[in-house]
Design a protein around this motif. Sequence first.
Motif, PDB file in Angstrom:
ATOM      1  N   SER A   6       0.522  -1.089   0.087  1.00 13.69           N
ATOM      2  CA  SER A   6      -0.431   0.023  -0.101  1.00 13.69           C
ATOM      3  C   SER A   6       0.535   0.874  -0.365  1.00 13.69           C
ATOM      4  CB  SER A   6      -1.286  -0.112   0.594  1.00 13.69           C
ATOM      5  OG  SER A   6       0.031  -0.200   2.741  1.00 13.69           O
ATOM      6  N   ARG A   7       2.105   1.144   0.575  1.00 16.46           N
ATOM      7  CA  ARG A   7       2.790   2.245   0.617  1.00 16.46           C
ATOM      8  C   ARG A   7       3.008   2.834  -0.783  1.00 16.46           C
ATOM      9  NH1 ARG A   7       8.041   0.372   3.426  1.00 16.46           N
ATOM     10  NH2 ARG A   7       7.690  -1.405   1.897  1.00 16.46           N
ATOM     11  N   TRP A   8       2.625   2.379  -2.052  1.00 15.72           N
ATOM     12  CA  TRP A   8       2.655   2.887  -3.341  1.00 15.72           C
ATOM     13  C   TRP A   8       1.397   2.752  -4.053  1.00 15.72           C
ATOM     14  CZ3 TRP A   8       7.581   4.378  -3.518  1.00 15.72           C
ATOM     15  CH2 TRP A   8       8.479   3.506  -3.087  1.00 15.72           C
ATOM     16  N   THR A   9       0.491   1.494  -3.594  1.00 14.60           N
ATOM     17  CA  THR A   9      -0.201   2.204  -4.791  1.00 14.60           C
ATOM     18  C   THR A   9      -1.589   3.396  -3.099  1.00 14.60           C
ATOM     19  OG1 THR A   9      -1.256   0.556  -2.436  1.00 14.60           O
ATOM     20  CG2 THR A   9      -0.512  -0.209  -5.005  1.00 14.60           C
ATOM     21  N   GLU A  10      -1.186   3.894  -2.398  1.00 13.27           N
ATOM     22  CA  GLU A  10      -1.149   5.001  -2.314  1.00 13.27           C
ATOM     23  C   GLU A  10      -1.338   6.118  -3.179  1.00 13.27           C
ATOM     24  OE1 GLU A  10      -0.538   4.709   2.361  1.00 13.27           O
ATOM     25  OE2 GLU A  10      -1.805   3.583   2.526  1.00 13.27           O
ATOM     26  N   LEU A  40      -0.249   9.212  -9.267  1.00  9.59           N
ATOM     27  CA  LEU A  40       1.861   9.850  -9.601  1.00  9.59           C
ATOM     28  C   LEU A  40       2.743   9.126 -10.644  1.00  9.59           C
ATOM     29  CD1 LEU A  40       4.001  10.116  -6.314  1.00  9.59           C
ATOM     30  CD2 LEU A  40       4.573   9.481  -8.511  1.00  9.59           C
ATOM     31  N   ALA A  41       2.512  10.167 -11.451  1.00 12.91           N
ATOM     32  CA  ALA A  41       3.362   9.785 -13.045  1.00 12.91           C
ATOM     33  C   ALA A  41       4.817  11.072 -12.632  1.00 12.91           C
ATOM     34  CB  ALA A  41       2.831  10.469 -13.888  1.00 12.91           C
ATOM     35  N   LEU A  74       6.553   6.509 -16.252  1.00 15.77           N
ATOM     36  CA  LEU A  74       6.142   5.043 -15.546  1.00 15.77           C
ATOM     37  C   LEU A  74       5.251   6.127 -14.244  1.00 15.77           C
ATOM     38  CD1 LEU A  74       6.748   2.400 -14.049  1.00 15.77           C
ATOM     39  CD2 LEU A  74       8.328   3.153 -12.630  1.00 15.77           C
ATOM     40  N   LEU A  75       3.696   4.859 -13.682  1.00 16.09           N
ATOM     41  CA  LEU A  75       2.613   5.941 -13.648  1.00 16.09           C
ATOM     42  C   LEU A  75       1.875   5.012 -12.522  1.00 16.09           C
ATOM     43  CD1 LEU A  75       0.186   7.929 -13.829  1.00 16.09           C
ATOM     44  CD2 LEU A  75      -1.076   6.111 -15.204  1.00 16.09           C
ATOM     45  N   LEU A  76       1.996   5.620 -11.004  1.00 16.95           N
ATOM     46  CA  LEU A  76       1.186   4.188  -9.739  1.00 16.95           C
ATOM     47  C   LEU A  76      -0.294   4.920  -9.613  1.00 16.95           C
ATOM     48  CD1 LEU A  76       4.695   5.506  -9.838  1.00 16.95           C
ATOM     49  CD2 LEU A  76       3.625   4.621  -6.814  1.00 16.95           C
ATOM     50  N   THR A  77      -0.607   3.075 -10.218  1.00 18.45           N
ATOM     51  CA  THR A  77      -1.943   2.822  -9.765  1.00 18.45           C
ATOM     52  C   THR A  77      -2.596   2.863  -8.258  1.00 18.45           C
ATOM     53  OG1 THR A  77      -2.205   1.183 -10.735  1.00 18.45           O
ATOM     54  CG2 THR A  77      -1.951   3.243 -12.664  1.00 18.45           C
ATOM     55  N   HIS A  78      -3.506   3.011  -8.377  1.00 16.34           N
ATOM     56  CA  HIS A  78      -4.621   2.407  -7.126  1.00 16.34           C
ATOM     57  C   HIS A  78      -4.020   0.484  -6.822  1.00 16.34           C
ATOM     58  CE1 HIS A  78      -8.079   1.235 -10.303  1.00 16.34           C
ATOM     59  NE2 HIS A  78      -8.033   0.510  -9.357  1.00 16.34           N
ATOM     60  N   TRP A  79      -3.714   0.505  -8.434  1.00 18.64           N
ATOM     61  CA  TRP A  79      -3.728  -1.145  -8.685  1.00 18.64           C
ATOM     62  C   TRP A  79      -2.374  -1.629  -8.667  1.00 18.64           C
ATOM     63  CZ3 TRP A  79      -2.546  -5.406 -11.183  1.00 18.64           C
ATOM     64  CH2 TRP A  79      -3.859  -6.619 -11.362  1.00 18.64           C
ATOM     65  N   ARG A  91       5.583  13.129  -3.048  1.00 23.78           N
ATOM     66  CA  ARG A  91       5.191  11.857  -2.796  1.00 23.78           C
ATOM     67  C   ARG A  91       5.998  10.684  -2.692  1.00 23.78           C
ATOM     68  NH1 ARG A  91      -0.663  10.584  -4.183  1.00 23.78           N
ATOM     69  NH2 ARG A  91      -0.500  11.736  -5.884  1.00 23.78           N
ATOM     70  N   LEU A  92       6.390  10.498  -3.616  1.00 17.72           N
ATOM     71  CA  LEU A  92       7.705   9.752  -3.678  1.00 17.72           C
ATOM     72  C   LEU A  92       8.685   9.985  -2.836  1.00 17.72           C
ATOM     73  CD1 LEU A  92       8.569   7.896  -5.358  1.00 17.72           C
ATOM     74  CD2 LEU A  92       9.553   9.418  -7.391  1.00 17.72           C
ATOM     75  N   TRP A  93       9.425  11.005  -3.225  1.00 19.60           N
ATOM     76  CA  TRP A  93       9.914  11.083  -2.666  1.00 19.60           C
ATOM     77  C   TRP A  93       9.984  11.012  -0.667  1.00 19.60           C
ATOM     78  CZ3 TRP A  93      14.805  11.982  -1.893  1.00 19.60           C
ATOM     79  CH2 TRP A  93      15.735  12.607  -0.479  1.00 19.60           C
TER      80      TRP A  93
END
Length: 428
Positions: free
Chosen positions: A204-208, A212-213, A237-242, A309-311
């Motif tokens: 969840s640390r990433w899916t949250e 974020l792109a 690269l794109l982070l998604t809820h999934w 958010r990534l940082w």
Amino acid sequence: MIIVIGGGPAGFFAATAAREANPDKPVVILEKQDRVLRKVAISGGGRCNLTHYCENARELATHYPRGGRELIGPFTHWGVADTIDWFAGRGVRLKTEPDGRMFPESNSSATIVDCLGSTARVAGIDVLTRHPVAGIVRRKSGGFLVELADGTSLECDQVLIATGGRTESPVENRSVDGYTLARSLGHDLIQPVPSLFTFKVEDSRWTEMAGLAVENAKIRAVGPDLPAKGFSAEGPLLLTHWGLSGPAVLKLSAIGARRFHEIGYRFELGIDWLPDRKQPAIEADLQDWAHRNGKKSMISGGPENLPRRLWQALLQVAGIPENSKWAELSRKHRNLLGGLLKNTTMPITGKATNKEEFVTCGGVPLSEVDLRTMASRVCPGLFLAGEVLDIDGLTGGFNFQAAWTTGRLAGIAMAGLGIPADDEGDPS
Ligand SMILES: Cc1cc2nc3c(=O)[nH]c(=O)nc-3n(C[C@H](O)[C@H](O)[C@H](O)COP(=O)(O)OP(=O)(O)OC[C@H]3O[C@@H](n4cnc5c(N)ncnc54)[C@H](O)[C@@H]3O)c2cc1C
């Protein structure tokens, strides 16, 4: 008579080329669904990314994880410039996006569907929807009997299988897929598996961070069941809820499609968030930043141009307390952060189909087809074009270009005009 099985882009291009080249030969398209060109209609998010601006056949071929080398010859006979001219000649102007993808100026796939439909109409092609093909029988006297699911059959001299890739839906209308038809006539089959999919991440640390792109990251799939160097790709690269998506992920999914299928889509992914920088230089920057910004809290940002958010997530993974000041950055944490910026790892636990575009890796082996004409080497009079073949491209318009090219070559050959003069297309 020529029968084209499949009313997709490959089938339409083949039928049109055949009919225009030889108006004396009747051409029929048999389509199992109630509408033709369905994928064209939904493609490119409704805009239809119908090709990619790349006029050099060799360079174009590098965008096909399967079939690239074999497509060099066909692309020299019908390449991107020919596709652009073909549509322009029928009143469809195309535009090129900065990344090379080409769309109709109207931004609507309906323009392409209408153009192909009206061209076929004008050419006098019989387009029969709700005509699922259930079998093909080669007649001893020559030619074929194409059997329909309702028990009737049609005779023809040549038949083209342009039935596309594997569908996720169950077999409809008692029709059979193109792979089964090709096998019944003696062809082999390279197991069809999905390509162009996104990766599932459960942490969840990433899916949250959905939404974020990152403009450019290098990703690498590693694992005991993957080649020693793993598979890697670079791009947005794109982070998604999934999990993870975006061009880098789709490219990696295509490169490793077969192997990922074999290992159940479970492997470790390493992400290099700063592919243009080396770790020692990054750590030196962190140290310098810490000296100059000692009183600032680390969570407010650092020297690298990363989404906030990534940082923050990277600080969390490195175990740096939320309220730390830059002056408190220890050597150990600096090393850890440097390591994470170059290689954040996360387990991938599955795949999801990319809604924008997905294709099939595998199909009828290209060694069994004469790539100058798309004629079967196994069954005289049979032709194959489009995604039913072991050809698949990356996202960006490459899959349609393969359909236009192979369809066109098949159509010309079926019209009885022989093979193109230069035989570069057939490496065998
Ligand atoms: C959602 C989505 C979006 C896409 N977007 C893009 C894009 O923007 N750019 C790009 O380059 N590629 C895109 N693709 C990939 C592209 O659509 C395919 O590679 C391309 O359509 C393949 O063309 P084809 O003619 O070989 O097969 P298809 O387009 O699949 O057509 C085959 C046809 O044959 C019919 N058929 C199958 N079996 C039978 C049978 N037994 N009897 C009669 N008919 C039969 C099917 O119903 C179908 O209409 C996308 C794919 C998807 C799924």
